[in-house]
Design a protein around this motif. Structure first.
Motif, short mmCIF file in Angstrom:
data_model
loop_
_atom_site.label_atom_id
_atom_site.label_comp_id
_atom_site.label_asym_id
_atom_site.label_seq_id
_atom_site.Cartn_x
_atom_site.Cartn_y
_atom_site.Cartn_z
N ASP A 98 -30.73 10.71 40.22
CA ASP A 98 -31.86 10.56 41.16
C ASP A 98 -33.13 10.16 40.42
O ASP A 98 -33.92 9.35 40.92
CB ASP A 98 -32.09 11.88 41.91
CG ASP A 98 -30.91 12.26 42.80
OD1 ASP A 98 -30.23 11.34 43.28
OD2 ASP A 98 -30.67 13.46 42.99
N LEU A 99 -33.32 10.71 39.23
CA LEU A 99 -34.50 10.36 38.43
C LEU A 99 -34.45 8.89 38.02
O LEU A 99 -35.45 8.17 38.11
CB LEU A 99 -34.58 11.25 37.20
CG LEU A 99 -35.73 10.93 36.22
CD1 LEU A 99 -37.08 11.19 36.89
CD2 LEU A 99 -35.60 11.76 34.95
N LEU A 100 -33.28 8.43 37.58
CA LEU A 100 -33.14 7.02 37.18
C LEU A 100 -33.42 6.09 38.36
O LEU A 100 -34.02 5.02 38.19
CB LEU A 100 -31.74 6.78 36.62
CG LEU A 100 -31.49 7.33 35.21
CD1 LEU A 100 -30.01 7.26 34.86
CD2 LEU A 100 -32.32 6.59 34.17
N LYS A 101 -32.99 6.49 39.56
CA LYS A 101 -33.29 5.68 40.76
C LYS A 101 -34.81 5.57 40.96
O LYS A 101 -35.32 4.49 41.25
CB LYS A 101 -32.64 6.31 41.99
CG LYS A 101 -31.12 6.16 42.04
CD LYS A 101 -30.54 6.89 43.24
CE LYS A 101 -29.01 6.81 43.26
NZ LYS A 101 -28.43 7.62 44.35
N GLU A 128 -26.17 -0.60 38.37
CA GLU A 128 -26.59 -0.92 39.74
C GLU A 128 -28.10 -0.85 39.89
O GLU A 128 -28.67 -1.49 40.78
CB GLU A 128 -25.92 0.04 40.72
CG GLU A 128 -24.41 -0.13 40.83
CD GLU A 128 -23.79 0.87 41.77
OE1 GLU A 128 -24.54 1.64 42.41
OE2 GLU A 128 -22.55 0.90 41.89
N MET A 129 -28.76 -0.09 39.02
CA MET A 129 -30.20 0.11 39.13
C MET A 129 -30.99 -0.67 38.08
O MET A 129 -32.14 -1.04 38.30
CB MET A 129 -30.52 1.60 38.98
CG MET A 129 -29.88 2.50 40.01
SD MET A 129 -30.15 4.26 39.60
CE MET A 129 -28.95 4.51 38.30
N PHE A 130 -30.36 -0.90 36.92
CA PHE A 130 -31.07 -1.47 35.79
C PHE A 130 -30.33 -2.66 35.19
O PHE A 130 -29.09 -2.71 35.24
CB PHE A 130 -31.25 -0.43 34.67
CG PHE A 130 -32.18 0.70 35.00
CD1 PHE A 130 -33.54 0.60 34.72
CD2 PHE A 130 -31.70 1.86 35.59
CE1 PHE A 130 -34.40 1.65 35.02
CE2 PHE A 130 -32.55 2.91 35.89
CZ PHE A 130 -33.91 2.80 35.60
N THR A 184 -22.78 11.64 38.70
CA THR A 184 -22.81 11.14 40.08
C THR A 184 -23.62 12.04 40.99
O THR A 184 -24.28 11.57 41.93
CB THR A 184 -21.37 11.00 40.63
OG1 THR A 184 -20.63 10.15 39.76
CG2 THR A 184 -21.37 10.41 42.03
N HIS A 185 -23.59 13.35 40.73
CA HIS A 185 -24.26 14.32 41.61
C HIS A 185 -25.47 14.98 40.94
O HIS A 185 -25.96 16.00 41.43
CB HIS A 185 -23.26 15.39 42.05
CG HIS A 185 -22.03 14.83 42.70
ND1 HIS A 185 -22.02 14.33 43.98
CD2 HIS A 185 -20.77 14.65 42.22
CE1 HIS A 185 -20.81 13.88 44.27
NE2 HIS A 185 -20.03 14.07 43.23
N SER A 186 -25.95 14.40 39.85
CA SER A 186 -26.98 15.07 39.07
C SER A 186 -28.38 14.61 39.44
O SER A 186 -28.59 13.48 39.91
CB SER A 186 -26.76 14.81 37.58
OG SER A 186 -27.09 13.46 37.28
#
Length: 520
Positions: free
Chosen positions: A398-401, A253-255, A392-394
């Motif tokens: 958030d870092l990858l986003k 979804e991000m990359f 999912t909750h790590s």
């Protein structure tokens, strides 16, 4: 068997009688109402499998009725039917979590397809999955029983993981035992393949060899470094191919996934050897020889991966990259992950940012040591599920986003995988022998030689350190694990069905290597 129940609400319901008769003839029972209020009341008082809801009804509109129906029964599938193709109506309906969207005039087969998609979808997918796997079973078996190379083995493992996940996600698990047996047979053949070829890969310059741990940075990371744009190298310890595949949709979804490859971890497939080989660009005996102050052997109590940053820095200098700025971070706790997020802006000035995440390794050890974690993850499917839940909750997600939003590339990989061990293998050794269950190193090791183990009596041929002149290495294959005769039954019961690493299996050796570029 009760017929599937369908509630159909439309202010022109009488005009839809041919469609209702068509569905009735196909084995569905239809309850018809002509307004939104009756639809809400009927859906609350009776159990339906699906609701057809006209969007444009007088009084309570379809969208208003949809909101009330979903508030009372969130899991009830609702199909919105409308004459309008206006985008805002579609968006409102989709936002309210409709199951499907049909536009009038309706076609009987269009309606039937929607019903089958919603009510029979899981059954039809399961039947198709099992049939397709049965058709591929023979092709896979023929492939891994032939004399094949490392590329074919990587492809076979990828296909086995694909079918394992497909069957795992289907309602009909009747083929689960078959895929397990086929994977076990493939692992046995793969172990023989490694025994026959591993030493040649390391010693014969002309050998057809895979990409291995000690060549990973110089082959896949260093060539894409740029002085003015950060690259993030993220290593998730113990991340198997099947675990990556369950995380892939979220990452996707991000990359953009530019490369979805694999490489072969060196032996032993243990963190002290495989990960140090990645960061040093050397095999273990070379690290011991050239960097004796950094290499920590099995016979020493010190942590085995305390010098990764120094190993990497020296490898970059040897590769002519010493002038580039680099950062190294190891994340073991959630708080360390959050602290790293706070430092993200500081990392933008580096050409290379290396991040080691230890959660999956921690999970595998916790599953061994904790009865509660064992019960939460009793099998491979649950083990994958816990990995997905963590991700999912790590802070890693958030870092990858943040990395994606900033427009930076990522290389995502691991140092080795793990295998679920089931069969004990008796071995005898003195107190100096290491404690790993999948490989042993020492002198005077006592065991029954055979195809269940790979024996290395000349460690120099495998570029492994020798504590003394008679040091030998023994590696467990597929799902075996080493057990001492002393207190044997207790030991076996404690470690059987746990996830271990260090030996030879598809899961431990062939590991994911992913190159990501940000979307947009």
């Amino acid at each position: 068997m009760q017929k599937p129940q369908i509630l159909w609400a439309d202010d022109e319901i009488d005009l839809l009688k041919p469609h209702i008769l068509f569905l009735t003839g196909k084995g569905y029972e239809i309850t018809a109402v002509n307004n939104g209020l009756d639809a809400v009341e009927k859906s609350a008082s009776q159990n339906f499998d699906i609701v057809f809801l006209d969007e444009n009804m007088p009084g309570l509109t379809g969208l208003e009725a949809l909101t009330q129906i979903k508030a009372a029964k969130p899991s009830l599938p609702v199909v919105m039917i409308t004459k309008s193709e206006e985008e805002h109506i579609m968006e409102d309906a989709i936002g309210a979590k409709i199951a499907d969207y049909l536009i009038k005039p309706l076609n009987p087969n269009q309606i039937l397809l929607s019903v089958k998609k919603l009510l029979d979808n899981k059954r039809l997918i399961a039947e198709k999955t099992n049939m397709s796997y049965q058709q591929n079973f023979r092709t896979l078996a023929m492939a891994y029983n032939d004399r094949i190379g490392h590329e074919e083995w990587a492809d076979i493992y990828k296909k086995l993981v694909y079918w394992e996940l497909e069957i795992d996600n289907s309602e009909d698990r009747s083929m689960a035992e078959v895929i397990y047996m086929q994977k076990d047979e493939a692992n046995s053949n793969f172990s023989e393949f490694i025994m026959d070829n591993y030493e040649d890969w390391l010693n014969d310059p002309k050998a057809d060899k895979p990409l291995m741990s000690h060549h990973l940075m110089k082959t896949k990371v260093f060539p894409i470094l740029k002085p003015d744009k950060p690259l993030f190298f993220i290593l998730v310890d113990n991340l198997r191919l099947d675990q990556w595949k369950v995380l892939q949709p979220m990452v996707g979804e991000m990359f953009n996934i530019d490369e979805d490859e694999s490489y072969f971890a060196i032996l032993p497939t243990a963190t002290a050897y495989a990960r140090n080989a990645i960061f040093s660009g050397m095999m273990p005996s070379e690290m011991e020889k050239f960097y004796p102050n950094l290499w920590v052997g099995d016979d020493e109590d010190e942590g085995k991966n305390m010098h990764e940053e120094e190993f990497l820095s020296r490898q970059m200098q040897k590769s002519g990259l010493g002038a580039l700025k680099m950062s190294y971070n190891k994340v073991i706790t959630a708080q360390q992950g959050k602290d790293l997020l706070d430092k993200f802006n500081n990392m933008k000035g580096n050409s290379l940012n290396v991040i080691v995440y230890n959660f999956v390794d921690t999970l595998s050890h916790a599953r061994t040591d904790s009865q509660m974690v064992r019960e939460l993850a009793p099998d491979e499917s649950a083990y994958r599920s816990i990995t997905k839940s963590w991700f999912t909750h790590s802070p890693l997600l958030d870092l990858l986003k943040k990395i994606s939003e900033a427009g930076y590339q990522v290389v995502l990989t691991t140092d080795h995988g793990t295998v679920k061990v089931r069969k004990p293998f008796k071995i005898v050794g003195d107190k100096s022998v290491n404690s790993n269950l999948r490989y042993k190193a020492g002198k005077n090791l006592g065991f029954e030689d055979g195809k269940d183990v790979m024996v290395c009596r000349k460690p120099e041929r495998m570029f492994l350190p020798k504590a003394n002149i008679s040091t030998a290495y023994v590696f467990a294959t597929h799902d075996n694990f080493f057990a001492y005769p002393n207190n044997y039954n207790y030991f076996v019961n404690f470690y059987k069905d746990t996830f271990q690493h260090g030996g030879i299996s598809l899961e431990e050796v062939i590991v994911p290597l992913i190159k990501l570029s940000p979307k947009g």
